[in-house]
Write a protein that holds these residues in place. Structure first.
Motif, PDB file in Angstrom:
ATOM      1  N   PHE A  70       1.018  -1.035   0.033  1.00 23.38           N
ATOM      2  CA  PHE A  70       0.220  -0.066  -0.022  1.00 23.38           C
ATOM      3  C   PHE A  70       0.980   1.275  -0.035  1.00 23.38           C
ATOM      4  CE2 PHE A  70       0.691  -0.621   4.522  1.00 23.38           C
ATOM      5  CZ  PHE A  70       1.014   0.591   5.035  1.00 23.38           C
ATOM      6  N   ALA A  71       0.403   2.276  -0.391  1.00 24.13           N
ATOM      7  CA  ALA A  71       1.047   3.726  -0.546  1.00 24.13           C
ATOM      8  C   ALA A  71       0.460   4.505   0.596  1.00 24.13           C
ATOM      9  CB  ALA A  71       0.893   4.376  -1.982  1.00 24.13           C
ATOM     10  N   PRO A  72       1.180   4.756   1.250  1.00 27.22           N
ATOM     11  CA  PRO A  72       0.522   5.639   2.647  1.00 27.22           C
ATOM     12  C   PRO A  72      -0.254   6.990   2.259  1.00 27.22           C
ATOM     13  CG  PRO A  72       3.233   5.885   2.223  1.00 27.22           C
ATOM     14  CD  PRO A  72       2.586   5.035   1.245  1.00 27.22           C
ATOM     15  N   LYS A  73      -1.111   6.926   3.246  1.00 23.82           N
ATOM     16  CA  LYS A  73      -1.734   8.131   3.435  1.00 23.82           C
ATOM     17  C   LYS A  73      -2.498   8.823   1.987  1.00 23.82           C
ATOM     18  CE  LYS A  73       0.940  10.037   7.123  1.00 23.82           C
ATOM     19  NZ  LYS A  73       1.989  10.954   7.667  1.00 23.82           N
ATOM     20  N   VAL A  74      -3.044   7.891   1.383  1.00 25.43           N
ATOM     21  CA  VAL A  74      -3.904   8.176  -0.040  1.00 25.43           C
ATOM     22  C   VAL A  74      -4.992   7.405  -0.227  1.00 25.43           C
ATOM     23  CG1 VAL A  74      -1.751   9.038  -1.238  1.00 25.43           C
ATOM     24  CG2 VAL A  74      -2.162   6.513  -1.441  1.00 25.43           C
ATOM     25  N   GLU A  75      -5.736   7.662  -1.093  1.00 23.79           N
ATOM     26  CA  GLU A  75      -7.094   7.085  -1.288  1.00 23.79           C
ATOM     27  C   GLU A  75      -6.869   6.431  -2.920  1.00 23.79           C
ATOM     28  OE1 GLU A  75      -8.498   9.410  -3.504  1.00 23.79           O
ATOM     29  OE2 GLU A  75      -6.456  10.362  -2.662  1.00 23.79           O
ATOM     30  N   HIS A  76      -8.282   6.503  -3.410  1.00 17.24           N
ATOM     31  CA  HIS A  76      -8.282   5.716  -4.910  1.00 17.24           C
ATOM     32  C   HIS A  76      -7.843   6.445  -5.773  1.00 17.24           C
ATOM     33  CE1 HIS A  76     -10.404   2.493  -6.989  1.00 17.24           C
ATOM     34  NE2 HIS A  76     -10.600   3.517  -7.717  1.00 17.24           N
ATOM     35  N   VAL A  77      -7.636   7.687  -5.752  1.00 14.65           N
ATOM     36  CA  VAL A  77      -6.974   8.604  -6.832  1.00 14.65           C
ATOM     37  C   VAL A  77      -5.757   9.064  -6.431  1.00 14.65           C
ATOM     38  CG1 VAL A  77      -7.214  10.874  -8.207  1.00 14.65           C
ATOM     39  CG2 VAL A  77      -9.238   9.580  -7.609  1.00 14.65           C
ATOM     40  N   GLY A  78      -5.480   9.299  -5.254  1.00 14.70           N
ATOM     41  CA  GLY A  78      -4.157   9.883  -4.729  1.00 14.70           C
ATOM     42  C   GLY A  78      -3.124   8.748  -5.044  1.00 14.70           C
ATOM     43  N   VAL A  79      -3.604   7.411  -4.752  1.00 24.00           N
ATOM     44  CA  VAL A  79      -2.582   6.265  -5.129  1.00 24.00           C
ATOM     45  C   VAL A  79      -1.970   6.610  -6.602  1.00 24.00           C
ATOM     46  CG1 VAL A  79      -4.243   4.833  -6.235  1.00 24.00           C
ATOM     47  CG2 VAL A  79      -2.066   3.956  -4.772  1.00 24.00           C
ATOM     48  N   LEU A  80      -2.417   7.107  -7.573  1.00 22.70           N
ATOM     49  CA  LEU A  80      -1.997   7.453  -8.860  1.00 22.70           C
ATOM     50  C   LEU A  80      -0.951   8.296  -8.812  1.00 22.70           C
ATOM     51  CD1 LEU A  80      -5.208   7.274 -10.987  1.00 22.70           C
ATOM     52  CD2 LEU A  80      -3.861   5.344 -10.705  1.00 22.70           C
ATOM     53  N   TYR A  81      -0.715   9.142  -7.959  1.00 23.86           N
ATOM     54  CA  TYR A  81       0.490  10.250  -7.483  1.00 23.86           C
ATOM     55  C   TYR A  81       1.469   9.778  -6.571  1.00 23.86           C
ATOM     56  CZ  TYR A  81      -3.024  12.775 -10.459  1.00 23.86           C
ATOM     57  OH  TYR A  81      -3.926  13.224 -11.710  1.00 23.86           O
ATOM     58  N   ALA A  82       1.222   8.872  -5.758  1.00 26.09           N
ATOM     59  CA  ALA A  82       2.043   8.593  -4.668  1.00 26.09           C
ATOM     60  C   ALA A  82       3.422   8.110  -5.327  1.00 26.09           C
ATOM     61  CB  ALA A  82       1.588   7.533  -3.843  1.00 26.09           C
ATOM     62  N   PRO A  83       4.483   8.715  -4.848  1.00 27.50           N
ATOM     63  CA  PRO A  83       5.991   8.275  -5.458  1.00 27.50           C
ATOM     64  C   PRO A  83       6.127   6.920  -5.058  1.00 27.50           C
ATOM     65  CG  PRO A  83       5.845  10.547  -4.434  1.00 27.50           C
ATOM     66  CD  PRO A  83       4.672  10.150  -4.261  1.00 27.50           C
ATOM     67  N   SER A  84       5.731   6.506  -3.866  1.00 27.03           N
ATOM     68  CA  SER A  84       5.946   4.938  -3.607  1.00 27.03           C
ATOM     69  C   SER A  84       5.335   4.215  -4.472  1.00 27.03           C
ATOM     70  CB  SER A  84       5.519   4.992  -2.088  1.00 27.03           C
ATOM     71  OG  SER A  84       4.407   5.161  -1.856  1.00 27.03           O
TER      72      SER A  84
ATOM     73  N   ALA B 273      10.586   8.505  -8.728  1.00 26.83           N
ATOM     74  CA  ALA B 273       9.588   9.136  -9.487  1.00 26.83           C
ATOM     75  C   ALA B 273       9.554  10.586  -8.749  1.00 26.83           C
ATOM     76  CB  ALA B 273       8.328   8.181  -9.247  1.00 26.83           C
ATOM     77  N   GLN B 274       8.917  11.377  -9.769  1.00 30.61           N
ATOM     78  CA  GLN B 274       8.567  12.805  -9.664  1.00 30.61           C
ATOM     79  C   GLN B 274       7.286  12.925  -8.501  1.00 30.61           C
ATOM     80  OE1 GLN B 274       7.055  15.518 -12.177  1.00 30.61           O
ATOM     81  NE2 GLN B 274       8.023  17.349 -11.233  1.00 30.61           N
ATOM     82  N   ALA B 275       7.190  13.659  -7.405  1.00 35.10           N
ATOM     83  CA  ALA B 275       6.012  13.974  -6.719  1.00 35.10           C
ATOM     84  C   ALA B 275       5.178  14.900  -7.560  1.00 35.10           C
ATOM     85  CB  ALA B 275       6.156  14.278  -5.287  1.00 35.10           C
ATOM     86  N   ARG B 276       4.126  14.376  -8.448  1.00 34.35           N
ATOM     87  CA  ARG B 276       3.357  15.605  -9.178  1.00 34.35           C
ATOM     88  C   ARG B 276       2.186  15.858  -8.381  1.00 34.35           C
ATOM     89  NH1 ARG B 276       4.580  15.321 -14.384  1.00 34.35           N
ATOM     90  NH2 ARG B 276       2.473  15.847 -15.122  1.00 34.35           N
ATOM     91  N   GLY B 277       1.695  14.988  -7.680  1.00 29.74           N
ATOM     92  CA  GLY B 277       0.306  15.373  -6.708  1.00 29.74           C
ATOM     93  C   GLY B 277       0.359  17.017  -6.169  1.00 29.74           C
ATOM     94  N   GLY B 278       1.358  17.231  -5.354  1.00 29.90           N
ATOM     95  CA  GLY B 278       1.572  18.690  -4.777  1.00 29.90           C
ATOM     96  C   GLY B 278       1.661  19.658  -5.772  1.00 29.90           C
ATOM     97  N   TRP B 279       2.273  19.417  -6.831  1.00 27.42           N
ATOM     98  CA  TRP B 279       2.239  20.397  -7.907  1.00 27.42           C
ATOM     99  C   TRP B 279       1.092  20.706  -8.631  1.00 27.42           C
ATOM    100  CZ3 TRP B 279       6.302  23.541  -7.086  1.00 27.42           C
ATOM    101  CH2 TRP B 279       7.516  22.991  -6.427  1.00 27.42           C
ATOM    102  N   ILE B 280       0.200  19.582  -8.883  1.00 25.56           N
ATOM    103  CA  ILE B 280      -1.192  19.822  -9.340  1.00 25.56           C
ATOM    104  C   ILE B 280      -2.076  20.635  -8.540  1.00 25.56           C
ATOM    105  CG2 ILE B 280      -3.180  18.612 -10.102  1.00 25.56           C
ATOM    106  CD1 ILE B 280      -1.323  16.341 -11.257  1.00 25.56           C
ATOM    107  N   LEU B 281      -2.084  20.281  -7.179  1.00 25.25           N
ATOM    108  CA  LEU B 281      -2.726  21.103  -6.292  1.00 25.25           C
ATOM    109  C   LEU B 281      -2.461  22.534  -6.261  1.00 25.25           C
ATOM    110  CD1 LEU B 281      -2.819  18.453  -3.163  1.00 25.25           C
ATOM    111  CD2 LEU B 281      -4.692  19.062  -4.915  1.00 25.25           C
ATOM    112  N   LEU B 282      -0.877  22.872  -6.240  1.00 26.97           N
ATOM    113  CA  LEU B 282      -0.709  24.180  -6.066  1.00 26.97           C
ATOM    114  C   LEU B 282      -1.104  25.089  -7.480  1.00 26.97           C
ATOM    115  CD1 LEU B 282       1.091  26.380  -4.816  1.00 26.97           C
ATOM    116  CD2 LEU B 282       2.963  25.629  -6.270  1.00 26.97           C
TER     117      LEU B 282
END
Length: 495
Positions: free
Chosen positions: A219-233, A254-263
């Motif tokens: 499992f990828a920590p601290k993410v759900e069904h969509v967030g798992v697609l952006y989890a670097p782990s 891998a690059q952490a893209r989720g935070g940049w998308i939120l920004l």
């Protein structure tokens, strides 16, 4: 202050775009033509030699951009990566067909489409003849079943997976990745691993990669069904699994893209504040709020009545899964809300002539600003011609609904508890509709995050516009059109 907010917002937008585009550096990303196949994109590392093919498949209501974090990570690792839009999804003009309740219906057609993509990808000059599948949610079942057919597959990475087709021997080298907050899917992944080793624990590797019998559920920590697609782990785990299967190495983190998308989305939202301040200011004093008793009746009555009234009917108005019901739910909810507001005398003076051009301007600016960003980095947002009628049908429901929402929240002036009551009541009404007819409307649960995101982003902007202009109808009409567009490009087309 307005200029300062605008400058900070633009800096956030430019910074996030710069970081997101950096993830594409060193790659060739181009359309990939497939005879009689779906729209597809190929990702190739510049200067790399022949390599295994990885076909990346999205889940229900998804599209190619949603899976791009995995596509980019694997392409940077040297793989030949092809991502595509399933029938009925994204920019694929071919609607889903067949019986969605049987394995030999729609599921088989989706498998056939996946196979055509894989065969075309294996014919690419950079392909070395080896193949792996990676799929999310709905696609996890498709890729697991397709691994039993030709062309032969050496590994499968299933993200947020569910499938009854896994056996001790098939598919080969199966990695199951779930989000930490996907409890049921984590249990399902562990069930699949225990078909090979009944005593296996989460995270434990069973079988042998070299023999094609490996199984692992992580499992990828601290993410759900969509967030798992952006989890670097999750991205790194998929790359390491395929590297082990194909005896490759050297992949970078891998690059952490989720935070940049939120920004990026936060920056675009923030720009709306100085733009709203540029609109014509309110004329005259604001009207008094609804008395609490009347407010609660108007906010809660439609939430109970609408799902109960619509429950007996099998509604098939639009060629899109469950969107026909959603359009009617919106329309009935909005119409009943507006009727109750009219009886309370709250529609008088809400539609002066200047409302209409301002509402159109709001819709155009919001669609352009968010649409371009979402379409490139998150999910398909530009409709093909077949979706225009769907957007129009949804607008007939979304506009009256969001207009009622804007009026009840007093053009952004209502206390927070009133806003939460109004929007919470609508979400609960959708959940009640699903509970009354789960088999037919269960896919509405998938769209709830879209509506929540809409409330967060566009509800905030609606408040800024309403407080500036004093006209709730501007935001109600404008963002009602945006909501119809957003949902119209999300739901799968179905014939």
């Amino acid at each position: 202050m307005r200029a300062g907010v605008a400058v900070l917002a633009v800096i956030a937008i430019l910074l996030s775009i710069w970081r997101l585009e950096a993830g594409r550096q060193g790659l060739t990303i181009a359309p990939f033509a497939i005879p009689d196949g779906p729209p597809a994109t190929i990702y190739l590392a510049l200067g790399a030699g022949p390599a295994p093919v990885v076909v990346v498949a999205h889940g229900f209501a998804g599209s190619r951009p949603l899976m791009e974090p995995f596509a980019l990570a694997l392409a940077h690792a040297g793989y030949v990566v092809v991502s595509f839009d399933f029938m009925g999804h994204g920019r694929n003009p071919r609607p889903m067909t067949g019986d969605v309740t049987t394995i030999n219906g729609t599921t088989r057609l989706l498998q056939d489409e996946l196979r055509r993509v894989a065969e075309a990808a294996l014919a690419h000059p950079r392909a070395d003849g080896r193949l792996a599948y990676l799929g999310h949610s709905m696609a996890s079942d498709i890729i697991i079943r397709a691994a039993e057919d030709t062309p032969p597959v050496q590994a499968v990475v299933a993200v947020s997976a569910f499938s009854q087709a896994v056996t001790r021997e098939s598919p080969p080298n199966l990695l199951l990745i779930s989000g930490e907050w996907e409890g049921m899917l984590r249990d399902e992944a562990l069930r699949m691993v225990r078909l090979t080793d009944p005593g296996a624990a989460e995270g434990q590797l069973v079988g042998a990669v070299a023999e094609g019998t490996a199984r692992q559920a992580i499992f990828a920590p601290k993410v759900e069904h969509v967030g798992v697609l952006y989890a670097p782990s999750a991205l790194d785990a998929a790359t390491r699994w395929l590297d082990a299967t194909f005896a490759r190495g050297g992949a970078q983190p891998a690059q952490a893209r989720g935070g940049w998308i939120l920004l990026l989305l936060a920056g675009i939202t923030a720009v709306a504040w100085p733009l709203a301040r540029a609109l014509p200011a309110e004329r005259g004093p604001p009207s008094a709020p609804l008395p609490r008793r009347i407010f609660l009746i108007v906010a809660l009555f439609p939430a109970v009545v609408v799902p109960l009234v619509l429950a007996p009917f099998d509604i098939r108005l639009l060629p899109v899964l469950v969107a026909d019901y959603l359009a009617l739910h919106f329309a009935a909810y909005g119409a009943l809300t507006l009727l109750l507001l009219a009886r309370a005398g709250r529609l008088v003076g809400q539609f002066p002539a200047r409302v209409w051009p301002l509402a159109g301007l709001v819709a155009v600016v919001a669609l352009a600003g968010f649409g371009l960003a979402l379409d490139r980095y998150v999910a398909n947002f530009l409709p093909h011609p077949g979706r225009v009628a769907v957007i129009a049908g949804l607008a007939l429901g979304a506009v009256p609904y969001f207009l009622g929402d804007a009026l009840l929240t007093e053009a952004g002036r209502a206390p927070l508890w009133r806003v939460l009551v109004v929007r919470g009541a609508f979400l609960l009404s959708l959940l009640l509709a699903v509970a009354l007819n789960f088999d037919r409307l269960m896919f509405l649960l998938i769209i709830l995050p879209v509506i929540l995101l809409f409330y967060l982003l566009f509800g905030t902007m609606a408040g800024w516009i309403g407080r500036r202009t004093g006209l709730a109808a501007v935001a109600g009409l404008g963002f009602g059109l945006v909501l119809a567009w957003s949902l119209g490009v999300t739901f799968p087309m179905f014939a």
